[in-house]
Design a protein around this motif. Structure first.
Motif, PDB file in Angstrom:
ATOM      1  N   PHE A 117       2.447   7.047  -3.557  1.00  0.00           N
ATOM      2  CA  PHE A 117       3.574   6.340  -2.934  1.00  0.00           C
ATOM      3  C   PHE A 117       4.044   7.064  -1.671  1.00  0.00           C
ATOM      4  O   PHE A 117       4.321   6.426  -0.648  1.00  0.00           O
ATOM      5  CB  PHE A 117       4.718   6.216  -3.948  1.00  0.00           C
ATOM      6  N   THR A 147       3.782   5.415   1.969  1.00  0.00           N
ATOM      7  CA  THR A 147       5.052   5.226   2.677  1.00  0.00           C
ATOM      8  C   THR A 147       5.037   5.924   4.025  1.00  0.00           C
ATOM      9  O   THR A 147       5.529   5.378   5.029  1.00  0.00           O
ATOM     10  CB  THR A 147       6.216   5.756   1.825  1.00  0.00           C
ATOM     11  N   TYR A 148       4.489   7.134   4.069  1.00  0.00           N
ATOM     12  CA  TYR A 148       4.410   7.887   5.335  1.00  0.00           C
ATOM     13  C   TYR A 148       3.623   7.097   6.374  1.00  0.00           C
ATOM     14  O   TYR A 148       4.068   6.963   7.520  1.00  0.00           O
ATOM     15  CB  TYR A 148       3.764   9.244   5.095  1.00  0.00           C
ATOM     16  N   TRP A 174       5.637   3.550   7.189  1.00  0.00           N
ATOM     17  CA  TRP A 174       6.920   3.653   7.879  1.00  0.00           C
ATOM     18  C   TRP A 174       6.814   4.499   9.146  1.00  0.00           C
ATOM     19  O   TRP A 174       7.229   4.059  10.218  1.00  0.00           O
ATOM     20  CB  TRP A 174       7.973   4.255   6.944  1.00  0.00           C
TER      21      TRP A 174
END
Length: 415
Positions: free
Chosen positions: A48, A52-53, A56
């Motif tokens: 996750f 996410t890195y 986003w």
């Protein structure tokens, strides 16, 4: 001794042999399902974070899917406007603005220290100059020049103007500045002076040219607009007129202190353009910051000297002016980006590859902290020397007979 050396040589020989033979081995990943809740939570958590890195930060924030240009071509033109009443005099831009033609650097004189009627001659050196104080002529060396002083010494020791002590006489412009200077009051009206900053920026890779002045249907309408507007980030983002008081406030500086010591303020114009959108969204953003040393330092501030020469009664004279002012350095930064398939593919492949870090981290945790009785390590690593001709009935072959191609471990116990 010989026996020990012989054993060392034999061991080294075996090591080299094993390494050479192992170099030609082929390794392939083995799928193993470990039903451990803690390890599963860590694995999904790391996945996750990595995903996410990339979504986003890499794709949304840094726009890694775009081809970018960070070295645009830029031009800056500046013009200062304002009139001030200073005593009995009315000052316009010719009196207090340098340079008059404008550019990416412009300054306004806020305070003056004036030395009137200087002429070439001889007078006493300033008493704070090193070695200037004297009692007799022998203390002064004729022809000596002190570069911290004001001129060349004549070899005489003379009275320091109206004082009782003496200093060495020098040949220079007399009287010297420190003795005869007249300090003028600050030009407080300058807080309402306006600076017109016109900036054009070009991104040649994308053939995009933008400006910080509002578009108008005709020149007359534009001039009428510019004569009345003042910059406001929300209401007037395309008005290039800035009050000096506004600039000082945005730089978190006291304008009265700037009048006393002078200062250098950077006006930063930042263009961050996403060309996937309409070009009207490509707007400049302004920021302001003090660039010179702080006001508590002896060398802080901004000032310079200049002279106005004239001829009086056949003698060349001058008025020396030490000007303290506010200097504006216009600094432009620009970046433009537009979608391109090449950086998109590269960033996507990088993201997919980085997900493999999750497996490496969880394997290390499993084999280091969880595998207490080496159940996992025995199932994790298999060495196949030669494929058997007759199938051997094993647990693995039993699983394969039902169509599974991986081994399953529940809490460290073989199924």
């Amino acid at each position: 001794m010989c026996e020990t050396f012989h054993r060392f040589i034999m061991g080294l020989r075996e090591f080299i042999k094993d390494y050479f033979l192992g170099f030609w081995d082929y390794e392939t990943p083995k799928v193993m399902v470990v039903k451990n809740r803690t390890l599963g939570v860590i694995y999904r958590g790391v996945q996750f974070l990595v995903i996410t890195y990339f979504i986003w930060y890499v794709f949304i924030s840094q726009k890694a899917y775009q081809e970018s240009e960070t070295r645009p071509e830029s031009s800056v033109y500046t013009l200062m406007k304002g009139t001030a009443v200073h005593g009995d005099d009315v000052l316009d831009t010719v009196e207090y603005v340098q340079p008059s033609e404008g550019g990416d650097v412009i300054s306004a004189i806020l305070r003056r220290e004036v030395t009137y009627n200087q002429r070439q001659g001889t007078c006493a050196e300033y008493f704070k100059v090193a070695g200037a104080n004297c009692t007799t002529d022998s203390d002064c060396v004729q022809g000596e020049v002190n570069f911290d002083g004001h001129g060349r010494r004549t070899g005489r020791c003379v009275q320091y103007y109206n004082h009782t002590f003496k200093t060495c006489e020098i040949q220079t412009w007399c009287p010297i500045e420190e003795y005869a200077v007249v300090r003028k009051p600050a030009l407080v009206e300058a807080i309402n002076f306006t600076v017109f900053i016109r900036n054009s920026i070009n991104f040649p890779k994308f053939e995009v040219l933008r400006g910080n002045v509002k578009d108008a249907s005709n020149k007359r309408t534009l001039q009428k607009y510019l004569s009345k507007c003042h910059y406001d980030e929300e209401k007037e983002p395309y008005c290039p007129n800035f009050r000096l008081g506004y600039i000082a406030h945005q730089a978190k500086e006291n304008f009265s202190e700037l009048c006393r010591t002078g200062g250098v303020i950077g006006v930063f114009i930042n263009w961050d353009c996403n060309l996937d959108l309409d070009q009207s969204h490509c707007k400049p953003k302004y920021s302001f910051r003090r660039l010179d040393l702080r006001k508590d330092d002896a060398n802080s501030g901004y000032y310079y000297r200049f002279a106005k020469s004239y001829c009086k009664n056949g003698v060349v004279s001058r008025t020396l002016i030490k000007a303290f002012g506010i200097r504006l350095d216009i600094i432009v930064h620009g970046r433009a980006g537009k979608f391109s398939p090449i950086p998109t593919v590269i960033s996507t492949v990088t993201a997919m590859t980085s997900v493999g870090i999750c497996t490496i981290i969880c394997d290390w945790i499993m084999l280091t902290f969880i595998d207490k009785n080496e159940v996992y390590s025995e199932r994790k690593f298999d060495e196949v020397i030669k494929e058997p001709k007759v199938p051997i009935s094993t647990e693995l072959s039993f699983i394969n007979s039902f169509g599974s191609n991986h081994s399953d471990i529940s809490d460290g116990v073989p199924l």
